[in-house]
Design a protein around this motif. Structure first.
Motif, PDB file in Angstrom:
ATOM      1  N   UNK A  92     -10.168   4.390   7.411  1.00  0.00           N
ATOM      2  CA  UNK A  92      -9.009   3.778   8.051  1.00  0.00           C
ATOM      3  C   UNK A  92      -8.444   2.594   7.295  1.00  0.00           C
ATOM      4  N   UNK A  93      -9.214   1.985   6.384  1.00  0.00           N
ATOM      5  CA  UNK A  93      -8.786   0.676   5.885  1.00  0.00           C
ATOM      6  C   UNK A  93      -7.688   0.738   4.830  1.00  0.00           C
ATOM      7  N   UNK A  94      -7.572   1.858   4.137  1.00  0.00           N
ATOM      8  CA  UNK A  94      -6.407   2.114   3.277  1.00  0.00           C
ATOM      9  C   UNK A  94      -5.900   3.502   3.645  1.00  0.00           C
ATOM     10  N   UNK A  95      -5.225   3.616   4.793  1.00  0.00           N
ATOM     11  CA  UNK A  95      -4.997   4.923   5.400  1.00  0.00           C
ATOM     12  C   UNK A  95      -3.924   5.769   4.734  1.00  0.00           C
ATOM     13  N   UNK A  96      -3.174   5.194   3.786  1.00  0.00           N
ATOM     14  CA  UNK A  96      -2.227   6.011   3.032  1.00  0.00           C
ATOM     15  C   UNK A  96      -2.637   6.087   1.557  1.00  0.00           C
ATOM     16  N   UNK A 108      -0.477   8.658   7.529  1.00  0.00           N
ATOM     17  CA  UNK A 108      -0.615   9.786   6.605  1.00  0.00           C
ATOM     18  C   UNK A 108      -0.105  11.088   7.222  1.00  0.00           C
ATOM     19  N   UNK A 109      -0.131  11.203   8.536  1.00  0.00           N
ATOM     20  CA  UNK A 109       0.504  12.364   9.153  1.00  0.00           C
ATOM     21  C   UNK A 109       2.006  12.366   8.855  1.00  0.00           C
ATOM     22  N   UNK A 110       2.588  11.190   8.725  1.00  0.00           N
ATOM     23  CA  UNK A 110       3.994  11.113   8.313  1.00  0.00           C
ATOM     24  C   UNK A 110       4.154  11.494   6.842  1.00  0.00           C
ATOM     25  N   UNK A 111       3.161  11.178   6.019  1.00  0.00           N
ATOM     26  CA  UNK A 111       3.179  11.656   4.633  1.00  0.00           C
ATOM     27  C   UNK A 111       3.130  13.187   4.615  1.00  0.00           C
ATOM     28  N   UNK A 157       0.825  -1.210   0.000  1.00  0.00           N
ATOM     29  CA  UNK A 157       0.000   0.000   0.000  1.00  0.00           C
ATOM     30  C   UNK A 157       0.860   1.260   0.000  1.00  0.00           C
ATOM     31  N   UNK A 158       1.945   1.258   0.747  1.00  0.00           N
ATOM     32  CA  UNK A 158       2.842   2.406   0.743  1.00  0.00           C
ATOM     33  C   UNK A 158       3.413   2.627  -0.653  1.00  0.00           C
ATOM     34  N   UNK A 159       3.842   1.549  -1.293  1.00  0.00           N
ATOM     35  CA  UNK A 159       4.360   1.671  -2.657  1.00  0.00           C
ATOM     36  C   UNK A 159       3.334   2.238  -3.610  1.00  0.00           C
ATOM     37  N   UNK A 160       2.093   1.840  -3.432  1.00  0.00           N
ATOM     38  CA  UNK A 160       1.007   2.366  -4.264  1.00  0.00           C
ATOM     39  C   UNK A 160       0.854   3.874  -4.055  1.00  0.00           C
ATOM     40  N   UNK A 161       0.902   4.310  -2.792  1.00  0.00           N
ATOM     41  CA  UNK A 161       0.761   5.736  -2.516  1.00  0.00           C
ATOM     42  C   UNK A 161       1.912   6.539  -3.110  1.00  0.00           C
ATOM     43  N   UNK A 162       3.114   6.028  -2.996  1.00  0.00           N
ATOM     44  CA  UNK A 162       4.272   6.690  -3.610  1.00  0.00           C
ATOM     45  C   UNK A 162       4.046   6.853  -5.113  1.00  0.00           C
ATOM     46  N   UNK A 163       3.608   5.781  -5.757  1.00  0.00           N
ATOM     47  CA  UNK A 163       3.400   5.820  -7.200  1.00  0.00           C
ATOM     48  C   UNK A 163       2.246   6.735  -7.598  1.00  0.00           C
ATOM     49  N   UNK A 164       1.235   6.849  -6.733  1.00  0.00           N
ATOM     50  CA  UNK A 164       0.128   7.774  -7.000  1.00  0.00           C
ATOM     51  C   UNK A 164       0.655   9.207  -7.067  1.00  0.00           C
ATOM     52  N   UNK A 165       1.488   9.574  -6.122  1.00  0.00           N
ATOM     53  CA  UNK A 165       2.053  10.931  -6.152  1.00  0.00           C
ATOM     54  C   UNK A 165       2.932  11.139  -7.387  1.00  0.00           C
ATOM     55  N   UNK A 166       3.735  10.139  -7.741  1.00  0.00           N
ATOM     56  CA  UNK A 166       4.551  10.251  -8.954  1.00  0.00           C
ATOM     57  C   UNK A 166       3.667  10.376 -10.200  1.00  0.00           C
ATOM     58  N   UNK A 167       2.610   9.580 -10.263  1.00  0.00           N
ATOM     59  CA  UNK A 167       1.719   9.590 -11.426  1.00  0.00           C
ATOM     60  C   UNK A 167       1.095  10.968 -11.631  1.00  0.00           C
ATOM     61  N   UNK A 168       0.522  11.531 -10.564  1.00  0.00           N
ATOM     62  CA  UNK A 168      -0.140  12.826 -10.716  1.00  0.00           C
ATOM     63  C   UNK A 168       0.858  13.968 -10.849  1.00  0.00           C
ATOM     64  N   UNK A 169       2.092  13.769 -10.394  1.00  0.00           N
ATOM     65  CA  UNK A 169       3.131  14.762 -10.656  1.00  0.00           C
ATOM     66  C   UNK A 169       3.357  14.920 -12.161  1.00  0.00           C
ATOM     67  N   UNK A 170       3.363  13.807 -12.869  1.00  0.00           N
ATOM     68  CA  UNK A 170       3.540  13.868 -14.327  1.00  0.00           C
ATOM     69  C   UNK A 170       2.282  14.381 -15.017  1.00  0.00           C
ATOM     70  N   UNK A 171       1.108  13.953 -14.559  1.00  0.00           N
ATOM     71  CA  UNK A 171      -0.141  14.383 -15.192  1.00  0.00           C
ATOM     72  C   UNK A 171      -0.385  15.876 -15.006  1.00  0.00           C
TER      73      UNK A 171
END
Length: 487
Positions: free
Chosen positions: A151-155, A184-187, A103-117
């Motif tokens: 809470x179930x996918x908190x990042x 997510x507070x750490x994000x 899940x953390x890897x997914x969140x990292x990639x989400x930010x990278x994806x929208x950075x390019x978009x």
């Protein structure tokens, strides 16, 4: 001693004006406090919205590539803290360490994806009817986006709401779930560092913790909030939808479901049990896309039930950070709800083929653990075949032909994710055509999603307004202006 986290408002960390905090505990071992976070108030929420509104024009005027830089810098810092984020997620939500890392890897990639978009999402050009005219559209931000996350996918879920909102020039106010807010507070710590590096105005990102009544309601109702995006229960989602639409806000809700997987006669039994077991028991069944209804061709019922029970028996239950096969439920109340549903199933005539209770042993005494559960013998109208258990539960029914299978699969008010396991592609094609669910999987678990394609449900699972993720996730946070230019 556990760390205390403050709210992030107007570019700084702030304690709630209430002066109160609450504890976030480890569901594998409730004697362990993961963190203390703010018990925020309506005044805190209003202050966050006002900060977002004050920053909105400047952020909207910031070029897309510069907004993308902010998201990219955030993703880099998240990536550097990947192991820490995964351990935090596992410790407060209950996913196994492997599941949390994914899940953390997914969140990292989400930010990278929208950075390019953010660099190329602007509008479209059209051929005009008149000579010497330019005809095009411009996509402009909605304004202030209020985000209410579960809470179930908190990042991952806060990321897939926040990143497209920011990429398109909106400012955001996000209320995190109290059960698992720390990751997510750490994000947001990463975002704070990235904001300084990228020159982001104060007030673009605002994140709070607290109750839905004290914090969520003021965000939804504040006149400066232009769009509301909510993921959570149907009961709360329906209330939010009504309040937001009454106030003429744009609203998007993704709610619960009761997801079926059909196993046809042509399916490989062992493969089908693996697919169903992964969809039902993965992430402790705490996913809105989890399989809970299993529809099996009557000719293979006995063989399939044996195979799924074997799969369930092989699921190792344990403390999440030790990376077992399945971790605990997130809270005592969630555990109690799951156990109550299993008791209801028994009262309505179910046969418990496996599980149905809590595992025994001293290692489980201080955690919210439950066994993966397989039941048979219920009709489609049974309580646990209609209502979302949100735990590691698989209720098995049989069908005589594909007509009946599709009818049973559609026999719920929800419509998020559905699957079919078959070696007959004509069966798969027909299932795709006739199933009333927003996500359809062929020979895959109902859980597990790509981040660059639309996500969302049908019927009672969704407001059916806009999809999340991919380009459609950006569409939600923008409004189109059409320009006729004859200069």
């Amino acid at each position: 001693m556990a760390d205390t986290y403050e709210n992030y408002v107007d570019g700084e960390w702030r304690a709630s004006e209430t002066g109160s905090t609450f504890e976030v505990r480890n569901p594998s071992d409730t004697t362990q406090v993961v963190a203390e976070v703010q018990q925020s108030s309506e005044a805190d929420a209003n202050g966050a919205v006002e900060a977002a509104a004050a920053a909105q024009d400047e952020w909207a005027d910031t070029p897309g590539p510069a907004r993308g830089k902010f998201l990219r810098e955030t993703a880099k810092r998240m990536d550097q803290r990947r192991d820490e984020l995964a351990e935090t997620l596992a410790s407060e939500e209950g996913k196994t360490l492997s599941e949390a890392s994914g899940e953390v890897g997914r969140a990292v990639n989400i930010f990278y994806y929208y950075a390019e978009r953010a660099m190329d999402y602007a509008g479209e050009s059209y051929n005009p009817s008149a000579q010497g005219q330019n005809l095009y559209t411009v996509r402009e931000p909605m304004g202030v986006a209020g985000l209410i996350t579960p809470w179930n996918y908190p990042i991952a879920i806060p990321a897939w709401k926040m990143a497209p909102a920011l990429a398109t020039g909106n400012t955001v106010v996000c209320k995190l779930s109290g059960d698992a807010p720390t990751v997510y507070l750490k994000v947001v710590e990463c975002m704070d560092e990235a904001a300084e590096a990228a020159g982001v105005p104060d007030g673009v990102v605002n994140v709070l913790t607290g109750s839905g009544e004290a914090v969520g309601q003021p965000i939804i109702q504040h006149e400066a909030v232009d769009a509301v995006s909510f993921t959570g229960s149907r009961q709360v989602g329906d209330m939010i939808y009504e309040q937001a639409t009454d106030a003429h806000k744009r609203v998007q809700t993704e709610l619960g479901s009761k997801n079926p997987t059909v196993v046809t006669e042509s399916a490989d039994i062992e493969e089908a049990a693996r697919i169903v077991g992964g969809g039902a028991f993965g992430v402790t069944g705490q996913a809105c896309t989890a399989t809970e209804r299993v529809l099996v061709d009557e000719s293979i019922e006995e063989e399939f039930v044996d195979a799924l029970v074997d799969y369930a028996e092989g699921v190792e239950i344990g403390h999440s950070v030790e990376d077992p096969g399945m971790g605990p439920k997130v809270s005592e109340s969630e555990l109690g709800t799951t156990l109550d549903y299993i008791e209801t199933a028994k009262e309505e005539g179910a046969t418990v083929e496996y599980g149905g209770g809590q595992p025994e042993g001293s290692e489980y005494e201080d955690g919210h653990f439950v066994e993966p559960t397989v039941v048979t013998g219920l009709d489609s109208d049974a309580t646990v075949m209609q209502e979302e258990v949100f735990g590691p539960f698989a209720g098995i029914m049989t069908f005589s032909d594909l007509d009946e299978a599709i009818e049973l699969a559609n026999d719920v008010e929800y419509g998020l994710a559905a699957g079919i396991v078959t070696n007959d592609h004509s069966e798969a094609n027909r299932f795709v055509d006739e199933i009333d669910f927003g996500i359809v999987k062929v020979n895959e678990a109902t859980t597990g999603l790509e981040l660059h394609v639309p996500f969302g449900g049908m019927n009672a699972s969704s407001s059916e307004t806009y999809r999340e993720q991919g380009e459609e996730g950006m569409d939600y946070f923008t409004i189109i202006k059409t320009v006729y230019d004859s200069y």
